[in-house]
Motif scaffolding. Sequence first.
Motif, PDB file in Angstrom:
ATOM      1  N   LEU A 307     -34.269  -7.563  44.364  1.00 51.43           N
ATOM      2  CA  LEU A 307     -35.144  -8.716  44.156  1.00 51.43           C
ATOM      3  C   LEU A 307     -35.895  -8.608  42.828  1.00 51.43           C
ATOM      4  O   LEU A 307     -36.023  -9.586  42.084  1.00 51.43           O
ATOM      5  N   THR A 367     -41.855 -15.581  46.827  1.00 49.51           N
ATOM      6  CA  THR A 367     -40.507 -15.580  47.392  1.00 49.51           C
ATOM      7  C   THR A 367     -39.527 -16.051  46.326  1.00 49.51           C
ATOM      8  O   THR A 367     -39.877 -16.829  45.433  1.00 49.51           O
ATOM      9  N   LEU A 368     -38.310 -15.549  46.428  1.00 45.50           N
ATOM     10  CA  LEU A 368     -37.239 -15.966  45.524  1.00 45.50           C
ATOM     11  C   LEU A 368     -36.217 -16.745  46.336  1.00 45.50           C
ATOM     12  O   LEU A 368     -35.853 -16.357  47.454  1.00 45.50           O
ATOM     13  N   SER A 369     -35.748 -17.841  45.747  1.00 47.86           N
ATOM     14  CA  SER A 369     -34.735 -18.649  46.419  1.00 47.86           C
ATOM     15  C   SER A 369     -33.853 -19.313  45.386  1.00 47.86           C
ATOM     16  O   SER A 369     -34.172 -19.322  44.187  1.00 47.86           O
ATOM     17  N   LEU A 370     -32.738 -19.855  45.843  1.00 51.13           N
ATOM     18  CA  LEU A 370     -31.817 -20.565  44.957  1.00 51.13           C
ATOM     19  C   LEU A 370     -31.917 -22.059  45.194  1.00 51.13           C
ATOM     20  O   LEU A 370     -31.907 -22.524  46.346  1.00 51.13           O
ATOM     21  N   ASP A 371     -31.983 -22.794  44.116  1.00 52.34           N
ATOM     22  CA  ASP A 371     -31.993 -24.259  44.175  1.00 52.34           C
ATOM     23  C   ASP A 371     -30.909 -24.772  43.235  1.00 52.34           C
ATOM     24  O   ASP A 371     -31.079 -24.748  42.017  1.00 52.34           O
ATOM     25  N   LEU A 375     -32.463 -19.815  40.153  1.00 50.89           N
ATOM     26  CA  LEU A 375     -33.444 -18.986  40.851  1.00 50.89           C
ATOM     27  C   LEU A 375     -34.842 -19.616  40.769  1.00 50.89           C
ATOM     28  O   LEU A 375     -35.304 -19.968  39.680  1.00 50.89           O
ATOM     29  N   LYS A 376     -35.487 -19.759  41.906  1.00 50.99           N
ATOM     30  CA  LYS A 376     -36.832 -20.314  41.960  1.00 50.99           C
ATOM     31  C   LYS A 376     -37.805 -19.253  42.458  1.00 50.99           C
ATOM     32  O   LYS A 376     -37.495 -18.473  43.360  1.00 50.99           O
ATOM     33  N   VAL A 377     -38.998 -19.237  41.885  1.00 51.89           N
ATOM     34  CA  VAL A 377     -40.057 -18.334  42.298  1.00 51.89           C
ATOM     35  C   VAL A 377     -41.168 -19.164  42.883  1.00 51.89           C
ATOM     36  O   VAL A 377     -41.724 -20.055  42.227  1.00 51.89           O
ATOM     37  N   THR A 378     -41.518 -18.885  44.136  1.00 49.66           N
ATOM     38  CA  THR A 378     -42.495 -19.698  44.832  1.00 49.66           C
ATOM     39  C   THR A 378     -43.567 -18.827  45.433  1.00 49.66           C
ATOM     40  O   THR A 378     -43.287 -17.759  45.999  1.00 49.66           O
ATOM     41  N   THR A 380     -46.047 -17.795  48.250  1.00 52.64           N
ATOM     42  CA  THR A 380     -46.047 -17.968  49.706  1.00 52.64           C
ATOM     43  C   THR A 380     -47.385 -18.535  50.140  1.00 52.64           C
ATOM     44  O   THR A 380     -48.432 -18.292  49.524  1.00 52.64           O
TER      45      THR A 380
END
Length: 382
Positions: A307, A367-371, A375-378, A380
């Motif tokens: 991560l 949190t890391l996610s894919l859009d 890669l997106k950093v959000t 929490t």
Amino acid sequence: MYIANQNELESFTKRAKESSVLAIDTEFLREKTYYARLCLLQIATDSETVIVDPFAIDDLSVLAPLLEDESIVKLFHAGGQDLEILYREIGILPKPIFDTQIAAALLGHTQQIGYAALVYAECGVQLKKVDSFTDWSRRPLSQSQLEYAADDVVYLPRIYASMHAALEEKGRLHWLDQDFEALSDPKRFETDERERYRRLKRVSQLSRKQLSAAREVAAWRELEAQRRDLPRKWIVTDEQIVEACKREARTIDELFMVRGIGDKIGTKDARTIVSLIAKGLDAPKETWPETDRNSRNERNVDAELDLMCALVRLRAKENGVAFPTLASHDDLAKVARGYTEGIDLLRGWRRALVGAELLELLAGNLTLSLDKGVLKVTETSQ
């Protein structure tokens, strides 16, 4: 201009006082000695380039006031060895310093870019390579050799001007202040012979007890290499030290069972080495060195590292910074295991770019996610 006498060098130092920069490079030989032998010193100012022949100069210390003049920026490319040689030959370290290899990594170039590649990228000039493996100790030097040597500094002022402007435009001009100041720290060139054992090849094969012996032998070899001004491996090799300590050789016969060591040392040195091995082996257990295998005994952090690397890669790409320049694997592993002291990643510009974010990620605040493949950093929700 080729400088081969003291008067010419002193005249140059007077002219160079008016320059805003001093680009410096050295040519040296080290294959047969412990200390590097300075063979040429190349210097470029705003208006001229000189090649100083140290074999023909009585006193290089006349350069000291120039090197210490803080109104003149000293330019290097990968200047670690050059600085070491200047420190030994002149007794001081230049200030302030700008290293184009270090700065290049903040401007989108690859990590540890070579000088020729940087000259081509910044100046569009393809440097000749014909004299790259020349013997710089031989005299006289050919015109081709002199031109090759001059090329090592002649483009640095132009590259510096371009980099300075680019860093200023990006708001990064002072990001490297600490890195450059560290280059002028004499501690970088002070050797502790008692710590040399840590850098032995294959040292990880040894137990703590055997490391204690290796520490004694490696320290002796370091001092002997300095005293004789010979390469360490000419005394005994790393592999021979490690093998002798692994065997726990307490007699000359046991020592000479190590391949090749009998060809390198005589009886006197053999006696010294076995006595040092015995000294290390018999030392109290509490004085034995700690191994560098601590990470193997700590919790696995592979998931955290995956991560963290994703986040570092994102910020490196966004900011045009080479990944290894922003965060080394060792630093990432230490941060993943909860260490925060003495880590470059958590200081200065590196902390601002990604270090602080990594701490938030590990704390569960990001949190890391894919859009759509991005890669997106959000943050929490608390």
